[in-house]
Scaffold this active site. Structure first.
Site, mmCIF file in Angstrom:
data_model
loop_
_atom_site.group_PDB
_atom_site.id
_atom_site.type_symbol
_atom_site.label_atom_id
_atom_site.label_comp_id
_atom_site.label_asym_id
_atom_site.label_seq_id
_atom_site.Cartn_x
_atom_site.Cartn_y
_atom_site.Cartn_z
ATOM 1 N N CYS A 247 3.774 -28.804 39.023
ATOM 2 C CA CYS A 247 3.364 -29.180 37.665
ATOM 3 C C CYS A 247 3.682 -30.655 37.406
ATOM 4 O O CYS A 247 2.814 -31.429 36.988
ATOM 5 C CB CYS A 247 4.067 -28.303 36.621
ATOM 6 S SG CYS A 247 3.442 -26.600 36.569
ATOM 7 N N ARG B 73 11.751 -26.213 44.585
ATOM 8 C CA ARG B 73 12.707 -25.109 44.755
ATOM 9 C C ARG B 73 12.106 -24.004 45.616
ATOM 10 O O ARG B 73 12.823 -23.284 46.322
ATOM 11 C CB ARG B 73 13.131 -24.563 43.388
ATOM 12 C CG ARG B 73 14.226 -23.506 43.440
ATOM 13 C CD ARG B 73 14.828 -23.245 42.072
ATOM 14 N NE ARG B 73 15.682 -24.328 41.628
ATOM 15 C CZ ARG B 73 16.976 -24.447 41.934
ATOM 16 N NH1 ARG B 73 17.585 -23.530 42.666
ATOM 17 N NH2 ARG B 73 17.674 -25.470 41.514
ATOM 18 N N HIS C 43 3.041 -27.199 29.312
ATOM 19 C CA HIS C 43 3.526 -25.963 29.924
ATOM 20 C C HIS C 43 3.333 -24.796 28.956
ATOM 21 O O HIS C 43 3.512 -24.949 27.747
ATOM 22 C CB HIS C 43 5.017 -26.088 30.285
ATOM 23 C CG HIS C 43 5.264 -26.490 31.702
ATOM 24 N ND1 HIS C 43 5.899 -27.668 32.046
ATOM 25 C CD2 HIS C 43 4.959 -25.882 32.880
ATOM 26 C CE1 HIS C 43 5.989 -27.745 33.373
ATOM 27 N NE2 HIS C 43 5.418 -26.682 33.899
ATOM 28 N N GLU D 21 4.575 -31.828 27.404
ATOM 29 C CA GLU D 21 5.595 -32.554 28.143
ATOM 30 C C GLU D 21 5.586 -34.033 27.745
ATOM 31 O O GLU D 21 4.536 -34.626 27.541
ATOM 32 C CB GLU D 21 5.350 -32.432 29.653
ATOM 33 C CG GLU D 21 5.507 -31.012 30.184
ATOM 34 C CD GLU D 21 6.957 -30.529 30.179
ATOM 35 O OE1 GLU D 21 7.869 -31.366 29.989
ATOM 36 O OE2 GLU D 21 7.158 -29.317 30.355
#
Lengths: 212, 212, 212, 212
Positions: B143, B90, B165, B80
């Site tokens: 994360c 979410r 990831h 990332e």
């Protein structure tokens, strides 16, 4: 003791390897419960692909045939449901043929269903932790061409035949965002599929269709 | 001899396993060229995730930290580029927290770039045949939360830190059409990434952006 | 009566049109509830893009600015959450610049959040039947470059600013399998977004994050 | 003066509208060059769908038939190449039927190719700026069911028939990341397709296949 012929395509489209061929090489002579695997290598060329598999069928006299090809973009091992009587090549094959909307077998039927238990194969792989989905199109390139041609050749025999598409290898996808699967898992998946073919004279009832 | 701490999240969202934790377990004590790997396990809980890694940093006194998490839907290992100061969950985390648009650090800066060589890691994995792409968003769940929180904690230190990831495992994706990667390849990829961190004090120049 | 400046990029990457510019042209002078729209055209060139919008801000003295760009591959209108201080161009801009991992503003902060109500915009479009999703990455090309540069310029002002990515037009996608949206709907979507900006001094609470 | 019957499905799967029906309603009585359009509404129910179209064929005595259905997830209008003799419903139809791997016509052939010029339709739409691609699978739900059933009914006639899948409407996709197309463009696309059918007794040669 059943004999199952599994075939793998050579590289095409400029690629150095084809995961189908690499996986199939690992399966040569593998013994299953009540079965054994034999293999053959298939050129990515119109008609010659079919001829190569017919020759291997004559030579090995198998009870079942699984033809295998690479499917860039797919995430899972995908037993194909149906072959269609059309060659519509988006790229040229390995000898430069690029037919558009030509029949594979003149006056052949429009389609042939797989005569292997695609749902039983799918369930067996899923239960083994291997991504697997039924596919309803094998495309219109040499994979579908071979699927159709072999199905046509075997149409009045007791020899079951179907096609399985497999993902790219990780090294093929390394610089892209395309999905892939390890060679070991592809080979294991094909072995599990072969065992499922031997174990399921009749296919199982399992939802596996698509809305569209 | 550099020490590199690699951390893995526990399962979340009802899953039984998390590939990040499984891969990290395989790396405990692994020796690199001029380096060694230590690990820690991280709860998928707001703030507690950050606390767990800070505690491991205090304990292990590493030169570098790589935090690792699962990214369903991704085909490749993805270092990332940037963490952002927002929690917009979410789904709920493992203790039922579901903040919407809350800062991770009140009055913290909006973003922190990774301080690891993301392009060198990406190239090293690709050259090893492992699918790898730079990612420009770590999402807005735990994360990114951990990535931001650890980067904030380390902001005035010489300790490099970044987040990676990883895809789902094949057994997690078996009944779906989501992409996956074998556990062995994920662990190898993280090891290659750790070696690239040690080998590249400065990042390399490699195109790796996106249009949008 | 609020004034809202909406800007659109010129074509790039060899394309003949840019839906952002086409849509923005349709909005010039449009009157909203308690507001009006002014527009400007933006070159797809590093730094010149930022200069063009700064000049338009000085000229129009708007209360709000919405910068707009094309996002091939996206299905929806996507208000962006965050700009990052990096230029990593996958292709060259319209004057041939192709920086890799260069800062947009030397010593600028790593990121800037949008100062527009991205959730309120998203909800307003969805309620109008227009596909809309919050995006957590504006990429690393000229769109993000402009988003960051204008946000930096406006950082100590009361002028709100954010970036919105829009899909390709149908005629751009006609021969591909990329998603698209009609010009009329894109323009209507931007108008609805502008109204939502005027109507929402504070953003609303609406789940809109991503796991990764 | 040719007569072309275009049919549209009713909503299904809990949806309030079906873009196929909405688009077809806009085409009732439309006059083409050397042709006119008539329409009918089709229930999303096994066998009843086929019966409804057969009845409309008997009533209208068309020269050509285009059956139309919704394809969530597709970005383009997609003329289908082939229907297959299988019902494998992932969800129940509107009367609760959910067959698995049942034939549509007992002892019918495995497949039927479209008897409409799918490449000419595709090119005509693309030239009109409307996203269009040939599809090689119509799925295994009521769309394929109707496609197969009508093709079987018309097999020994001079009446051409084919199936076209269309994307979701924007309002159906507004809260999702699924692609969509405006109702006006879908209706225009079907009109252009109908004109291409009238204008092309023979299909054109155009690459339109897929590798897999």
């Amino acid at each position: 003791m059943k004999k199952i012929l599994i075939t793998g395509f050579e590289p095409f489209g400029g690629a150095a390897i084809n995961p189908a061929l690499e996986a199939v090489k690992l399966l040569d002579g593998v013994v299953l419960n009540n079965g054994e695997i034999v293999i053959c290598q298939v050129p990515v060329t119109r008609f010659k692909a079919i001829d190569a598999v017919i020759e291997a069928i004559k030579h090995h006299q198998p009870d079942y045939v699984i033809t295998v090809g690479q499917a860039g973009g797919r995430t899972a091992i995908t037993p194909e449901r149906v072959a269609i009587n059309i060659d519509d090549f988006r790229i040229a094959d390995n000898e430069g043929n690029q037919p558009i909307d030509q029949p594979i077998v003149v006056d052949g039927p429009d389609g042939y269903f797989s005569t292997l238990p695609i749902k039983a194969m799918t369930q067996a792989l899923q239960q083994a932790g291997i991504p697997c989905q039924v596919s309803n199109t094998a495309g219109t390139f040499v994979c579908n061409h071979l699927f159709y041609g072999v199905q046509h050749y075997l149409r009045d025999t007791a020899i079951g035949h179907g096609f399985i598409h497999i993902p790219l290898l990780p090294e093929q996808a390394a610089l892209t965002d395309q999905p892939s699967m390890s060679l070991a898992m592809i080979a294991e998946g094909l072995k599990v599929a072969a065992q499922a073919v031997i174990d399921n004279e009749q296919d199982i009832q399992l939802i596996g269709g698509t809305i569209c």
